[in-house]
Write a protein that holds these residues in place. Structure first.
Motif, PDB file in Angstrom:
ATOM      1  N   ALA A 140       1.107  25.677  -8.994  1.00  0.00           N
ATOM      2  CA  ALA A 140       1.723  26.614  -8.910  1.00  0.00           C
ATOM      3  C   ALA A 140       1.408  27.653  -7.660  1.00  0.00           C
ATOM      4  O   ALA A 140       0.905  27.908  -6.733  1.00  0.00           O
ATOM      5  CB  ALA A 140       1.399  28.065 -10.053  1.00  0.00           C
ATOM      6  N   ARG A 141       3.066  28.591  -7.638  1.00  0.00           N
ATOM      7  CA  ARG A 141       2.887  28.734  -6.375  1.00  0.00           C
ATOM      8  C   ARG A 141       2.356  30.636  -6.433  1.00  0.00           C
ATOM      9  O   ARG A 141       2.689  31.408  -7.368  1.00  0.00           O
ATOM     10  CB  ARG A 141       4.509  29.301  -5.614  1.00  0.00           C
ATOM     11  N   TRP A 142       1.926  30.840  -5.367  1.00  0.00           N
ATOM     12  CA  TRP A 142       1.366  31.888  -4.994  1.00  0.00           C
ATOM     13  C   TRP A 142       1.653  33.032  -5.713  1.00  0.00           C
ATOM     14  O   TRP A 142       1.177  34.409  -6.394  1.00  0.00           O
ATOM     15  CB  TRP A 142       0.392  32.762  -3.999  1.00  0.00           C
ATOM     16  N   PRO A 143       3.082  33.740  -5.574  1.00  0.00           N
ATOM     17  CA  PRO A 143       3.917  35.070  -6.164  1.00  0.00           C
ATOM     18  C   PRO A 143       4.406  34.925  -7.279  1.00  0.00           C
ATOM     19  O   PRO A 143       4.498  36.503  -8.157  1.00  0.00           O
ATOM     20  CB  PRO A 143       5.003  34.635  -5.063  1.00  0.00           C
ATOM     21  N   THR A 144       3.925  33.585  -8.070  1.00  0.00           N
ATOM     22  CA  THR A 144       4.166  33.214  -9.568  1.00  0.00           C
ATOM     23  C   THR A 144       3.153  33.976  -9.917  1.00  0.00           C
ATOM     24  O   THR A 144       2.670  34.224 -11.630  1.00  0.00           O
ATOM     25  CB  THR A 144       4.434  32.463 -10.264  1.00  0.00           C
ATOM     26  N   LEU A 145       1.534  34.051  -9.208  1.00  0.00           N
ATOM     27  CA  LEU A 145       0.526  34.406  -9.946  1.00  0.00           C
ATOM     28  C   LEU A 145      -0.405  35.646 -10.729  1.00  0.00           C
ATOM     29  O   LEU A 145       0.340  36.286  -9.827  1.00  0.00           O
ATOM     30  CB  LEU A 145      -0.808  33.850  -9.298  1.00  0.00           C
ATOM     31  N   SER A 146      -0.579  35.464 -12.305  1.00  0.00           N
ATOM     32  CA  SER A 146      -0.928  37.009 -11.859  1.00  0.00           C
ATOM     33  C   SER A 146      -2.344  37.415 -11.982  1.00  0.00           C
ATOM     34  O   SER A 146      -2.765  36.484 -10.512  1.00  0.00           O
ATOM     35  CB  SER A 146      -1.244  36.649 -13.649  1.00  0.00           C
ATOM     36  N   GLN A 147      -2.836  38.431 -11.411  1.00  0.00           N
ATOM     37  CA  GLN A 147      -4.035  39.548 -10.007  1.00  0.00           C
ATOM     38  C   GLN A 147      -4.937  38.202 -11.066  1.00  0.00           C
ATOM     39  O   GLN A 147      -5.533  38.252 -10.081  1.00  0.00           O
ATOM     40  CB  GLN A 147      -3.962  40.255 -10.681  1.00  0.00           C
ATOM     41  N   GLY A 148      -5.216  38.403 -12.043  1.00  0.00           N
ATOM     42  CA  GLY A 148      -6.502  37.857 -12.999  1.00  0.00           C
ATOM     43  C   GLY A 148      -6.848  35.976 -12.183  1.00  0.00           C
ATOM     44  O   GLY A 148      -7.719  35.639 -12.009  1.00  0.00           O
ATOM     45  N   GLU A 149      -5.433  34.881 -11.997  1.00  0.00           N
ATOM     46  CA  GLU A 149      -5.164  33.636 -11.941  1.00  0.00           C
ATOM     47  C   GLU A 149      -5.840  34.183  -9.984  1.00  0.00           C
ATOM     48  O   GLU A 149      -6.369  32.786  -9.769  1.00  0.00           O
ATOM     49  CB  GLU A 149      -4.158  33.500 -12.361  1.00  0.00           C
ATOM     50  N   ARG A 150      -5.434  34.798  -9.579  1.00  0.00           N
ATOM     51  CA  ARG A 150      -5.700  34.927  -7.662  1.00  0.00           C
ATOM     52  C   ARG A 150      -6.932  35.228  -8.359  1.00  0.00           C
ATOM     53  O   ARG A 150      -7.361  34.601  -7.136  1.00  0.00           O
ATOM     54  CB  ARG A 150      -4.112  36.087  -7.378  1.00  0.00           C
ATOM     55  N   GLY A 151      -7.138  35.796  -8.660  1.00  0.00           N
ATOM     56  CA  GLY A 151      -8.814  36.319  -8.169  1.00  0.00           C
ATOM     57  C   GLY A 151      -9.567  34.832  -8.777  1.00  0.00           C
ATOM     58  O   GLY A 151     -10.831  34.839  -8.064  1.00  0.00           O
ATOM     59  N   ARG A 152      -9.497  34.103  -9.711  1.00  0.00           N
ATOM     60  CA  ARG A 152     -10.456  33.192  -9.771  1.00  0.00           C
ATOM     61  C   ARG A 152      -9.907  32.171  -9.159  1.00  0.00           C
ATOM     62  O   ARG A 152     -10.334  30.945  -8.218  1.00  0.00           O
ATOM     63  CB  ARG A 152      -9.695  31.911 -11.623  1.00  0.00           C
ATOM     64  N   ALA A 153      -8.320  32.228  -8.212  1.00  0.00           N
ATOM     65  CA  ALA A 153      -8.716  30.955  -7.618  1.00  0.00           C
ATOM     66  C   ALA A 153      -9.242  31.138  -5.994  1.00  0.00           C
ATOM     67  O   ALA A 153      -9.692  30.577  -5.303  1.00  0.00           O
ATOM     68  CB  ALA A 153      -6.612  31.269  -6.694  1.00  0.00           C
ATOM     69  N   LEU A 154      -9.397  32.901  -5.806  1.00  0.00           N
ATOM     70  CA  LEU A 154      -9.549  33.322  -4.705  1.00  0.00           C
ATOM     71  C   LEU A 154     -11.427  33.370  -4.317  1.00  0.00           C
ATOM     72  O   LEU A 154     -11.975  32.421  -3.523  1.00  0.00           O
ATOM     73  CB  LEU A 154      -9.533  34.576  -4.706  1.00  0.00           C
ATOM     74  N   VAL A 155     -11.815  33.052  -5.643  1.00  0.00           N
ATOM     75  CA  VAL A 155     -13.091  32.001  -5.928  1.00  0.00           C
ATOM     76  C   VAL A 155     -13.239  30.917  -5.545  1.00  0.00           C
ATOM     77  O   VAL A 155     -14.540  30.524  -4.695  1.00  0.00           O
ATOM     78  CB  VAL A 155     -13.575  32.840  -7.074  1.00  0.00           C
ATOM     79  N   ALA A 156     -12.603  29.832  -6.144  1.00  0.00           N
ATOM     80  CA  ALA A 156     -12.718  28.619  -5.503  1.00  0.00           C
ATOM     81  C   ALA A 156     -12.457  28.494  -4.027  1.00  0.00           C
ATOM     82  O   ALA A 156     -13.170  27.824  -4.171  1.00  0.00           O
ATOM     83  CB  ALA A 156     -11.146  28.132  -5.912  1.00  0.00           C
ATOM     84  N   ARG A 157     -11.554  29.201  -3.586  1.00  0.00           N
ATOM     85  CA  ARG A 157     -10.955  28.800  -1.621  1.00  0.00           C
ATOM     86  C   ARG A 157     -13.125  29.525  -1.477  1.00  0.00           C
ATOM     87  O   ARG A 157     -12.746  28.783  -0.314  1.00  0.00           O
ATOM     88  CB  ARG A 157     -10.673  30.222  -1.499  1.00  0.00           C
ATOM     89  N   ALA A 158     -13.142  30.145  -1.805  1.00  0.00           N
ATOM     90  CA  ALA A 158     -14.674  30.868  -1.232  1.00  0.00           C
ATOM     91  C   ALA A 158     -15.359  29.668  -1.452  1.00  0.00           C
ATOM     92  O   ALA A 158     -16.576  29.690  -0.768  1.00  0.00           O
ATOM     93  CB  ALA A 158     -15.104  32.518  -2.155  1.00  0.00           C
TER      94      ALA A 158
END
Length: 276
Positions: A140-158
């Motif tokens: 999924a593309r970043w602009p289509t993510l919910s804020q909650g999905e972005r938060g979890r993705a950033l945990v994975a990134r970290a």
């Protein structure tokens, strides 16, 4: 450094344009500990987190991160071993979740030109995306993510660079209740999946503390109000003192909450009562 510690601040003071932002801050975080950094707006929490992430230097005092003294270490190399979750992470391109997670390896906002992830990198990204519950959103593309999905993705990134220290800067900002709880479950899971990982989480709200939080540093006006085991630090007395308002603190099923203590109105006698 103290044995098993990953972060130490000793008598840290910070001044900006002649104004004291922090005064005499001490903090020692050991492997496997999960700290909350709490305090009202303007208390100096973000400044402390900047020291923890090796992106700012104190005016006086010392900061040691992962065994290295700030001012005597290659900061770029040091930062590779620190994971950082910031809900305001500025992704400007329509990257996929996988691409955003992979930028945690390079420490960049965008995938570097001519850089290609290895098969091991891709496998690690898939595993982490699975661990934060985003399997079906991997492409999924970043602009289509919910804020909650972005938060979890950033945990994975970290986590993709296998950091020894994880910093979470108000990670539940902008989330609804369901998304907040999903993200907190993800953070709680790290105590089991990465038992030696140390973390520092900044928040204003006790309700946003993960159940696995072990310690807390409570600051106000740039000074320490209390520090230590979370059950000793987060009390009605200390929180009321830090926020300069009467606040009742409670804990149920591992989660904290806070409510203002309302003053009971003084009853005014009626004319008939007063005449008695």
């Amino acid at each position: 450094m103290t044995p098993n510690s990953v972060l130490e601040l000793h008598d840290v003071t910070f001044r900006r344009n002649g104004t004291h932002i922090l005064e005499g801050i001490d903090l020692t975080v050991r492997a496997g500990e999960h700290w909350a950094l709490l305090g009202p707006n303007g208390a100096g929490k973000s400044t402390v987190l900047g020291f923890c992430g090796a992106v700012a230097f104190p005016t006086s005092g010392t900061v040691e991160v992962l065994g290295s003294l700030l001012g005597r270490v290659d900061l770029q190399e040091l930062r590779r071993h620190i994971g950082h979750v910031n809900p305001r992470h500025p992704v400007r391109s329509p990257l996929t979740v996988t691409e955003v997670v992979l930028t945690g390896i390079t420490g960049t906002l965008e995938p570097p030109m001519r850089w290609e992830p290895s098969e091991g990198d891709l496998r690690r990204a898939r595993d982490l995306i699975h661990s934060v519950g985003l399997d079906d959103r991997r492409e999924a593309r970043w602009p289509t993510l919910s804020q909650g999905e972005r938060g979890r993705a950033l945990v994975a990134r970290a986590l993709i660079s296998d950091p020894r220290l994880l910093l979470l800067d108000e990670p539940t900002t902008g989330l609804d209740v369901a998304a907040r709880e999903q993200l907190l479950e993800t953070i709680d899971g790290l105590a089991h999946s990465a038992p030696d990982l140390a973390s520092v989480l900044v928040t204003h709200h006790l309700e946003e503390l993960p159940e696995t939080t072990t310690h807390a540093l409570l600051i106000a006006h740039g000074r320490t109000v209390a520090a230590g085991s979370i059950d000793d630090v987060i009390t009605t007395e200390t929180v009321s003192r830090a926020f300069e308002h009467r606040i009742r603190v409670s804990k149920a099923e591992g989660r904290w909450s806070a409510r203002a203590v309302r003053e009971r109105p003084i009853p005014v006698p009626t004319a008939a009562e007063a005449a008695r």
